[in-house]
Design an enzyme around this catalytic site. Sequence first.
Site, PDB file in Angstrom:
ATOM      1  N   THR A 162      -5.601  -7.455  10.455  1.00 45.14           N
ATOM      2  CA  THR A 162      -5.788  -6.119  10.041  1.00 45.14           C
ATOM      3  C   THR A 162      -5.375  -5.143  10.788  1.00 45.14           C
ATOM      4  OG1 THR A 162      -7.828  -7.021   8.946  1.00 45.14           O
ATOM      5  CG2 THR A 162      -7.825  -4.770   8.820  1.00 45.14           C
ATOM      6  N   LYS A 211       0.857  -1.082  -0.203  1.00 50.51           N
ATOM      7  CA  LYS A 211      -0.063   0.006  -0.114  1.00 50.51           C
ATOM      8  C   LYS A 211       0.922   1.189   0.029  1.00 50.51           C
ATOM      9  CE  LYS A 211      -3.774  -2.331   2.434  1.00 50.51           C
ATOM     10  NZ  LYS A 211      -4.824  -2.184   3.655  1.00 50.51           N
ATOM     11  N   HIS A 269      -1.890  -5.539   1.337  1.00 49.59           N
ATOM     12  CA  HIS A 269      -3.368  -6.002   0.964  1.00 49.59           C
ATOM     13  C   HIS A 269      -2.933  -7.602   0.570  1.00 49.59           C
ATOM     14  CE1 HIS A 269      -6.885  -7.071  -0.665  1.00 49.59           C
ATOM     15  NE2 HIS A 269      -6.281  -7.387  -1.776  1.00 49.59           N
ATOM     16  N   GLU A 307      -9.504  -9.760  -7.985  1.00 48.25           N
ATOM     17  CA  GLU A 307      -8.487  -8.854  -7.918  1.00 48.25           C
ATOM     18  C   GLU A 307      -7.202  -8.923  -8.799  1.00 48.25           C
ATOM     19  OE1 GLU A 307      -7.488  -9.073  -3.750  1.00 48.25           O
ATOM     20  OE2 GLU A 307      -9.690  -8.441  -3.060  1.00 48.25           O
ATOM     21  N   TYR A 324     -12.193  -2.519  -3.408  1.00 48.80           N
ATOM     22  CA  TYR A 324     -12.907  -2.182  -2.163  1.00 48.80           C
ATOM     23  C   TYR A 324     -14.284  -2.341  -1.937  1.00 48.80           C
ATOM     24  CZ  TYR A 324      -8.236  -2.220   0.305  1.00 48.80           C
ATOM     25  OH  TYR A 324      -7.104  -2.466   0.728  1.00 48.80           O
ATOM     26  N   ASN A 359      -1.955  -0.018   6.982  1.00 48.91           N
ATOM     27  CA  ASN A 359      -1.206  -1.270   7.376  1.00 48.91           C
ATOM     28  C   ASN A 359      -0.468  -2.174   6.253  1.00 48.91           C
ATOM     29  OD1 ASN A 359      -3.374  -2.082   5.727  1.00 48.91           O
ATOM     30  ND2 ASN A 359      -4.525  -3.063   7.569  1.00 48.91           N
TER      31      ASN A 359
HETATM   32  P1  RTP Z   1      -7.015  -5.621   3.010  1.00 47.87           P
HETATM   33  O1  RTP Z   1      -8.302  -5.836   2.388  1.00 47.87           O
HETATM   34  O2  RTP Z   1      -6.507  -4.507   2.773  1.00 47.87           O
HETATM   35  O3  RTP Z   1      -6.001  -6.619   2.853  1.00 47.87           O
HETATM   36  O4  RTP Z   1      -7.395  -5.683   4.658  1.00 47.87           O
HETATM   37  P2  RTP Z   1      -8.003  -6.944   5.466  1.00 47.87           P
HETATM   38  O5  RTP Z   1      -8.769  -7.752   4.510  1.00 47.87           O
HETATM   39  O6  RTP Z   1      -7.240  -7.389   6.606  1.00 47.87           O
HETATM   40  O7  RTP Z   1      -9.093  -6.040   5.947  1.00 47.87           O
HETATM   41  P3  RTP Z   1     -10.587  -5.551   5.432  1.00 47.87           P
HETATM   42  O8  RTP Z   1     -11.656  -5.849   6.257  1.00 47.87           O
HETATM   43  O9  RTP Z   1     -10.852  -5.929   4.038  1.00 47.87           O
HETATM   44  O10 RTP Z   1     -10.378  -4.017   5.369  1.00 47.87           O
HETATM   45  C1  RTP Z   1      -9.854  -3.446   4.150  1.00 47.87           C
HETATM   46  C2  RTP Z   1      -9.053  -2.276   4.755  1.00 47.87           C
HETATM   47  O11 RTP Z   1      -9.833  -1.307   5.117  1.00 47.87           O
HETATM   48  C3  RTP Z   1      -9.071  -0.384   6.279  1.00 47.87           C
HETATM   49  N1  RTP Z   1      -9.938  -0.515   7.211  1.00 47.87           N
HETATM   50  N2  RTP Z   1     -10.345   0.575   8.274  1.00 47.87           N
HETATM   51  N3  RTP Z   1     -10.985   2.202  10.300  1.00 47.87           N
HETATM   52  C4  RTP Z   1     -11.506   0.928  10.306  1.00 47.87           C
HETATM   53  O12 RTP Z   1     -12.274   0.354  11.156  1.00 47.87           O
HETATM   54  C5  RTP Z   1     -10.976  -0.003   8.946  1.00 47.87           C
HETATM   55  N4  RTP Z   1     -11.257  -1.376   9.033  1.00 47.87           N
HETATM   56  C6  RTP Z   1     -10.693  -1.528   7.960  1.00 47.87           C
HETATM   57  C7  RTP Z   1      -7.791  -1.108   6.539  1.00 47.87           C
HETATM   58  O13 RTP Z   1      -6.884  -0.333   5.766  1.00 47.87           O
HETATM   59  C8  RTP Z   1      -8.138  -2.399   6.056  1.00 47.87           C
HETATM   60  O14 RTP Z   1      -6.730  -3.236   5.692  1.00 47.87           O
HETATM   61 MG    MG Z   2      -9.779  -7.137   2.567  1.00 50.37          MG
END
Ligand code: RTP
Ligand code: MG
Length: 137
Positions: free
Chosen positions: A91, A9, A115, A126, A49, A112
């Site tokens: 996450t 990222k 991805h 994706e 997203y 973070n």
């Molecule tokens: P990613 O898709 O980026 O690989 O991350 P992930 O699966 O671990 O988490 P996901 O639930 O898909 O969330 C995507 C990205 O959104 C941001 N986020 N912010 N502020 C918040 O509560 C929050 N929750 C998620 C994070 O950057 C997360 O990686």
């Molecule tokens: Mg995700």
Amino acid sequence: MERTFAMIKPDGVRRGLTPEILARIARKGYRVVGLKQMVISRETAESHYGEHRERPFFGELVSFITGGPVVAIALEGENAIAGWRGMMGATNPANAAPGTIRADFATTTGENVTHGSDSSESAERELGLFFRPEELL
Ligand code: RTP
Ligand code: MG
């Protein structure tokens, strides 16, 4: 053999973590079948997203992910989808296991570092969003 979509990222690229993360991928043994540094368009970010469209952090997330260059990576290897997610950690970096990328390099959920696709359906979608078939070698 499985393929997954990984991304460094904008925070990771900005902080110069690309070589470190590529080294971890190499040490693990995944094959890099696609790789490019790029700036993501708003359209691509909103599609990537899309599952989070209704979430309160969606606008911030799209601004962040389009706010600087990312490195898009197509990985191949046995169990690569879950394996790469394991290497990234949770996450929220505060919950990420020691030794994972997010534990080692991140402090906030919003920024973070990496991805990874969360299922085979996500991986296929994706990879198709970020790479043309002829870019995967
Ligand atoms: P990613 O898709 O980026 O690989 O991350 P992930 O699966 O671990 O988490 P996901 O639930 O898909 O969330 C995507 C990205 O959104 C941001 N986020 N912010 N502020 C918040 O509560 C929050 N929750 C998620 C994070 O950057 C997360 O990686
Ligand atoms: Mg995700």
